[in-house]
Design an enzyme around this catalytic site. Structure first.
Site, PDB file in Angstrom:
ATOM      1  N   HIS A 225      11.022 -16.529  43.260  1.00 16.02           N
ATOM      2  CA  HIS A 225      12.197 -17.376  43.045  1.00 16.02           C
ATOM      3  C   HIS A 225      12.577 -18.179  44.287  1.00 16.02           C
ATOM      4  O   HIS A 225      13.460 -19.046  44.243  1.00 16.02           O
ATOM      5  CB  HIS A 225      13.370 -16.496  42.599  1.00 16.02           C
ATOM      6  CG  HIS A 225      14.436 -17.228  41.865  1.00 16.02           C
ATOM      7  ND1 HIS A 225      15.758 -17.221  42.243  1.00 16.02           N
ATOM      8  CD2 HIS A 225      14.376 -18.023  40.774  1.00 16.02           C
ATOM      9  CE1 HIS A 225      16.458 -17.962  41.417  1.00 16.02           C
ATOM     10  NE2 HIS A 225      15.644 -18.464  40.512  1.00 16.02           N
ATOM     11  N   LYS A 227      12.775 -20.928  47.128  1.00 19.53           N
ATOM     12  CA  LYS A 227      12.619 -22.385  47.102  1.00 19.53           C
ATOM     13  C   LYS A 227      12.672 -22.876  48.555  1.00 19.53           C
ATOM     14  O   LYS A 227      13.728 -22.876  49.179  1.00 19.53           O
ATOM     15  CB  LYS A 227      13.725 -23.014  46.251  1.00 19.53           C
ATOM     16  CG  LYS A 227      13.622 -22.585  44.779  1.00 19.53           C
ATOM     17  CD  LYS A 227      14.882 -22.809  44.009  1.00 19.53           C
ATOM     18  CE  LYS A 227      14.696 -22.405  42.554  1.00 19.53           C
ATOM     19  NZ  LYS A 227      14.562 -20.933  42.382  1.00 19.53           N
ATOM     20  N   HIS A 455      23.565 -25.045  39.894  1.00 19.40           N
ATOM     21  CA  HIS A 455      22.365 -24.219  40.007  1.00 19.40           C
ATOM     22  C   HIS A 455      22.289 -23.663  41.429  1.00 19.40           C
ATOM     23  O   HIS A 455      21.481 -22.795  41.730  1.00 19.40           O
ATOM     24  CB  HIS A 455      21.113 -25.040  39.664  1.00 19.40           C
ATOM     25  CG  HIS A 455      19.878 -24.195  39.535  1.00 19.40           C
ATOM     26  ND1 HIS A 455      18.912 -24.134  40.506  1.00 19.40           N
ATOM     27  CD2 HIS A 455      19.467 -23.361  38.551  1.00 19.40           C
ATOM     28  CE1 HIS A 455      17.957 -23.305  40.133  1.00 19.40           C
ATOM     29  NE2 HIS A 455      18.261 -22.819  38.946  1.00 19.40           N
ATOM     30  N   LYS A 457      23.555 -21.358  44.546  1.00 24.22           N
ATOM     31  CA  LYS A 457      24.114 -20.012  44.646  1.00 24.22           C
ATOM     32  C   LYS A 457      24.740 -19.878  46.027  1.00 24.22           C
ATOM     33  O   LYS A 457      24.071 -20.145  47.044  1.00 24.22           O
ATOM     34  CB  LYS A 457      23.037 -18.936  44.493  1.00 24.22           C
ATOM     35  CG  LYS A 457      22.360 -18.903  43.122  1.00 24.22           C
ATOM     36  CD  LYS A 457      21.181 -19.811  43.068  1.00 24.22           C
ATOM     37  CE  LYS A 457      20.380 -19.603  41.804  1.00 24.22           C
ATOM     38  NZ  LYS A 457      19.835 -20.834  41.246  1.00 24.22           N
TER      39      LYS A 457
END
Length: 569
Positions: A225, A227, A455, A457
């Site tokens: 996950h 990025k 999107h 966090k």
């Protein structure tokens, strides 16, 4: 596996956007399907279907219409997810065979004046930037960044890059590089397996400059996950840690964030590996994170990073890597790494229990039967740590969780399809109704992004009046044990399922005692000194009628901004 509920027949899946495993073997794709972008979770696939083939809302005074739709598993009857009286329920208009003329086409194109022509509007104190958003007032994009700007010659003469991510659309990604850099070598670090890996490789066939690195995922339900971009220039080296997938849908009408490092210059020939370290140990932690992949494809990049001076870095790296960790290794990753840094590099404050913790995320995992199982136990103990004195959880500290309501999604720029990137499932939600009392609406007037669903966090600790921050974190990690880790074996072992990456801002690294919250974020000014929190403080608690967005139930009672309803398939 599927189950019947009051909401119809639903495929069971994990609630994390990153943990969704197809419940049945996928159909063998034809050659056309193979080249399709990696859509990611079932929720994103539902969003794609609802955007490309929408169901229009029709107001009607007739009784609720139940519509049977054929699926691979047979059929199920859809009725409204609302418990309102059926007299006001709409008719469900069948999907058209072609897309309706939504705004989604033009909103994926950049309007004139969208891009910066110079860096004068960039604020480099914190190096934290939001992504540009189409469909909002221009001033709220001044000083925000689009992927085409990040990869442009404005930031350096690119020689080679690595793209770490969860979802990829390779043809789209290639087009984001400017023509002069478009054939420079790119390594894609991904977590795909089997059929989805084959589809990813198929996408890249026309591009001889792309190669792959598969992240090892040895624990069930784990995902890659993280990025991150590693960018090697003629002038030096740069790191970007971000929240956007490498797909078009993530870069135009969502609230996303990123940290962009300074340009790191090359060290003098023969410098030791320890040279070029920052006061935040960023170089050591980045190298340790990359080594955790155990990937020969990254070896050259590890050597390259060693040769650069990263001493100007002011943020701390917080990564998660899959595994079961004991002893000192428990504090290397996940929420125990965050706890260690908060313990060592923050100071206690008076009346600390009055400083609320804020968590903001786009997906939610299973938290257990009640708050004591994880959220209000080990995770809250981490989030409430301030200095060495904070040895136990502060039960009196408020924990405010920001997650979009159904109405947030319905009235957003994208409408209901925005909910495809907010994959909280009905199966998980029904098991933890206790969690919903923590929820606060998404509202971001301060950045002009109330209608751009998050999107991004972020996690932070705010003062009682919300004017200061004790710390701030932007990360890929959602609210889940898979992302942050969970203690096992009587707290002697930490188990993490996924790869995640984020950056932690601590005031001490900026020679401050706290961060002041910036009230005038846009247009960005080089004279701004406050921290640009991307949403409004204090967060607004859900009203009595608010419900958290749940992706896999239908919403047919009211139309979204495009006149459509949500019928997941």
């Amino acid at each position: 596996m599927s189950q019947e509920s009051q909401h119809g027949k639903w495929t069971l899946s994990d609630s994390d956007e990153d943990n969704i495993i197809p419940p049945t073997p996928p159909k063998k794709p034809n050659s056309e399907e193979k080249a399709a972008p990696q859509m990611g979770s079932e929720a994103r696939q539902a969003a794609h279907l609802n955007q490309s083939n929408p169901v229009k809302y029709e107001n009607s005074s007739s009784p609720a219409v139940k519509r049977k739709r054929e699926t691979d598993e047979g059929g199920w009857n859809l009725s409204s997810s609302d418990d309102e009286a059926p007299s006001s329920a709409p008719k469900v208009k069948p999907r058209q065979s072609r897309s309706s003329p939504q705004k989604k086409i033009e909103n994926k194109q950049e309007p004139s004046g969208f891009f910066e022509d110079n860096l004068s509007a960039m604020s480099d104190t914190y190096r934290f930037y939001l992504n540009k958003v189409t469909g909002i007032e221009k001033k709220y994009n001044t000083g925000a960044l689009h992927i085409k700007e990040i990869l442009s010659p404005m930031f350096g003469t690119l020689k080679e890059s690595v793209q770490f991510n969860y979802c990829f659309d390779i043809p789209w990604m290639v087009k984001q590089y400017p023509p002069e850099f478009r054939d420079k070598p790119v390594t894609i670090v991904h977590g795909e397996k089997r059929e989805s890996k084959a589809r990813l490789i198929q996408q890249a066939q026309p591009y001889s400059h792309i190669r792959f690195c598969q992240a090892k995922l040895d624990i069930a339900f784990g995902t890659h996950h993280t990025k991150m971009m590693l960018l090697w220039y003629e002038e030096g080296f740069r790191v970007i840690i971000l929240t956007s997938n490498m797909i078009q849908a993530d870069w135009y009408q969502k609230t996303q964030g990123l940290w962009m490092s300074p340009m790191y210059p090359r060290l003098p020939e023969g410098s030791p590996e320890t040279a070029g370290e920052s006061r935040t140990h960023f170089k050591h932690d980045l190298l340790e994170y990359l080594r955790a992949y155990r990937a020969p494809e990254l070896a050259e990049w590890i050597e390259r990073i060693k040769e650069h001076n990263l001493s100007e870095t002011r943020i701390y790296l917080i990564g998660s890597t899959p595994g079961r960790f004991q002893g000192p290794d428990m504090e290397k990753w996940g929420h125990l790494k965050l706890r260690k840094l908060l313990s060592e590099h923050t100071c206690p404050v008076q009346n600390a229990e009055q400083w609320p913790v804020i968590g903001q995320f786009s997906s939610i995992g299973s938290m257990g039967l009640d708050k004591t199982k994880w959220l209000a136990a080990e995770f809250q103990r981490t989030l409430t740590t301030l200095g060495k004195a904070s040895s136990s959880s502060s039960p009196g500290t408020s924990v405010l969780l920001v997650y979009p309501s159904v109405d947030n999604v319905r009235t957003s720029l994208e409408g209901y399809p925005a909910g495809g990137s907010l994959p909280y499932s009905i199966q998980t939600a029904q098991k933890q109704l206790w969690l919903h009392s923590y929820f606060h609406r998404w509202k971001a007037e301060v950045t002009g992004r109330s209608s751009a669903m998050p999107h991004i966090k972020t996690y932070m600790r705010a003062s009682p009046d919300f004017s200061q921050l004790a710390w701030f974190l932007v990360t890929s990690a959602n609210l889940s044990k898979a992302a942050w880790g969970a203690l096992e074996k009587n707290n002697t072992q930490m188990m993490i399922r996924s790869y995640e990456l984020g950056v932690l801002y601590l005031p001490s690294a900026f020679d401050m005692s706290s961060f002041l919250v910036e009230k005038n974020i846009f247009p960005v000014s080089s004279s701004s000194t406050g921290f640009p929190v991307p949403f409004d403080l204090p967060p607004q608690h859900y009203a009595s009628k608010d419900q958290p967005w749940i992706w896999n139930i239908p919403y047919t009672q009211a139309p979204d901004t495009h006149g459509n309803i949500w019928v997941p398939s």
